[in-house]
Design a protein around this motif. Structure first.
Motif, short mmCIF file in Angstrom:
data_model
loop_
_atom_site.label_atom_id
_atom_site.label_comp_id
_atom_site.label_asym_id
_atom_site.label_seq_id
_atom_site.Cartn_x
_atom_site.Cartn_y
_atom_site.Cartn_z
N HIS A 173 0.82 -1.23 0.00
CA HIS A 173 0.00 0.00 0.00
C HIS A 173 0.85 1.27 0.00
O HIS A 173 0.43 2.29 0.56
N THR A 174 2.02 1.23 -0.61
CA THR A 174 2.85 2.43 -0.70
C THR A 174 3.51 2.50 -2.07
O THR A 174 3.59 1.51 -2.79
N PHE A 175 3.96 3.68 -2.40
CA PHE A 175 4.86 3.85 -3.55
C PHE A 175 5.91 4.88 -3.18
O PHE A 175 5.70 5.72 -2.31
N ARG A 176 7.05 4.78 -3.83
CA ARG A 176 8.19 5.67 -3.56
C ARG A 176 8.24 6.74 -4.63
O ARG A 176 8.01 6.47 -5.81
N ILE A 177 8.54 7.96 -4.20
CA ILE A 177 8.58 9.09 -5.12
C ILE A 177 9.68 10.06 -4.70
O ILE A 177 9.97 10.19 -3.52
N LYS A 178 10.28 10.72 -5.68
CA LYS A 178 11.23 11.78 -5.37
C LYS A 178 10.46 13.00 -4.91
O LYS A 178 9.39 13.33 -5.44
N ALA A 179 11.01 13.70 -3.93
CA ALA A 179 10.35 14.89 -3.38
C ALA A 179 10.08 15.92 -4.48
O ALA A 179 9.01 16.52 -4.53
N ASN A 180 11.05 16.14 -5.35
CA ASN A 180 10.87 17.15 -6.39
C ASN A 180 9.81 16.75 -7.41
O ASN A 180 9.16 17.60 -8.01
N THR A 181 9.61 15.46 -7.60
CA THR A 181 8.54 14.99 -8.48
C THR A 181 7.19 15.32 -7.86
O THR A 181 6.29 15.83 -8.53
N LEU A 182 7.05 15.06 -6.56
CA LEU A 182 5.80 15.38 -5.87
C LEU A 182 5.56 16.89 -5.86
O LEU A 182 4.45 17.35 -6.15
N LYS A 183 6.59 17.68 -5.55
CA LYS A 183 6.45 19.14 -5.57
C LYS A 183 5.97 19.62 -6.93
O LYS A 183 5.07 20.45 -7.02
N SER A 184 6.59 19.09 -7.98
CA SER A 184 6.23 19.51 -9.34
C SER A 184 4.78 19.19 -9.65
O SER A 184 4.06 20.01 -10.23
N ALA A 185 4.34 18.00 -9.27
CA ALA A 185 2.96 17.59 -9.54
C ALA A 185 1.98 18.46 -8.76
O ALA A 185 0.96 18.91 -9.31
N VAL A 186 2.26 18.72 -7.49
CA VAL A 186 1.37 19.55 -6.68
C VAL A 186 1.32 20.96 -7.24
O VAL A 186 0.23 21.54 -7.41
N LEU A 187 2.47 21.53 -7.54
CA LEU A 187 2.51 22.88 -8.12
C LEU A 187 1.70 22.95 -9.41
O LEU A 187 0.91 23.88 -9.61
N TYR A 188 1.89 21.97 -10.28
CA TYR A 188 1.18 21.97 -11.56
C TYR A 188 -0.33 21.90 -11.34
O TYR A 188 -1.09 22.68 -11.92
N LEU A 189 -0.77 20.96 -10.52
CA LEU A 189 -2.21 20.78 -10.32
C LEU A 189 -2.86 21.99 -9.65
O LEU A 189 -3.97 22.38 -10.02
#
Length: 188
Positions: free
Chosen positions: A129-145
């Motif tokens: 029930h987890t996945f691994r992600i780079k912090a900058n990838t998450l930041k980019s996705a949140v900023l975009y959305l």
């Protein structure tokens, strides 16, 4: 920034880094509040995601259940109080313990040097029930959305939002794909 999640002492937990439903709720809330180029407070909140990788929990347990199960584990193993927890978990950078919760997800417990919030919890690497992600990838996705939100994701829009957080432009196809995949996960 906990948006209704009450985190009981002695637990420390960052739902913006580790809990998918919270991240989606955060995006929905911020989409209503923020407009391009985003407030300084919003950008500062995203900087708390850091620069490393993180594991995000996607399971069905709600935060109250996660916290209760962690506390129950500690109590049933007679680990009570800061000093007892410190000895059990260890204090070094590489010291941690992993426990399993009722949905078979695994959670990392680390000692955090704080008077009242010393049980730092987050999903374990490669747990169910987890996945691994780079912090900058998450930041980019949140900023975009939050700030752009268009269905069609252009490299220009993506890089325009990344620049707001001081991130370099996406040049590598794999990095662009990772951000696009994260945007799609967060849209669902």
């Amino acid at each position: 920034m906990n948006f209704g999640i009450q985190i009981p002492e002695p637990i420390i937990f960052n739902p913006l880094k580790h809990y998918l439903p919270f991240i989606k709720n955060y995006i929905n809330t911020k989409t209503e509040e923020e407009k391009y180029p985003g407030s300084k407070a919003f950008i500062k909140e995203l900087k708390h995601l850091g620069t490393c990788v993180m594991d995000i929990y996607t399971g069905d347990l709600v935060p109250d259940s996660i916290f209760a199960e962690v506390k129950d584990f500690l109590e049933s193993n007679r680990i009570s109080g800061r000093e007892s927890y410190r000895k059990w978990a260890g204090t070094g950078y590489n010291n941690f313990r992993i426990i399993s919760l009722s949905d078979d997800s695994q959670w990392t417990l680390k000692y955090h040097d704080h008077k009242t919030r010393y049980v730092h919890i987050f999903p374990a690497r490669s747990s169910r029930h987890t996945f691994r992600i780079k912090a900058n990838t998450l930041k980019s996705a949140v900023l975009y959305l939050v700030l752009i939100g268009k269905d069609y994701i252009s490299e220009d829009d993506l890089n325009r939002t990344r620049a707001l957080a001081g991130l370099s432009p996406v040049k590598d196809v794999a990095d662009a794909e990772a951000v696009t995949e994260m945007i799609e996960i967060l849209r669902i």
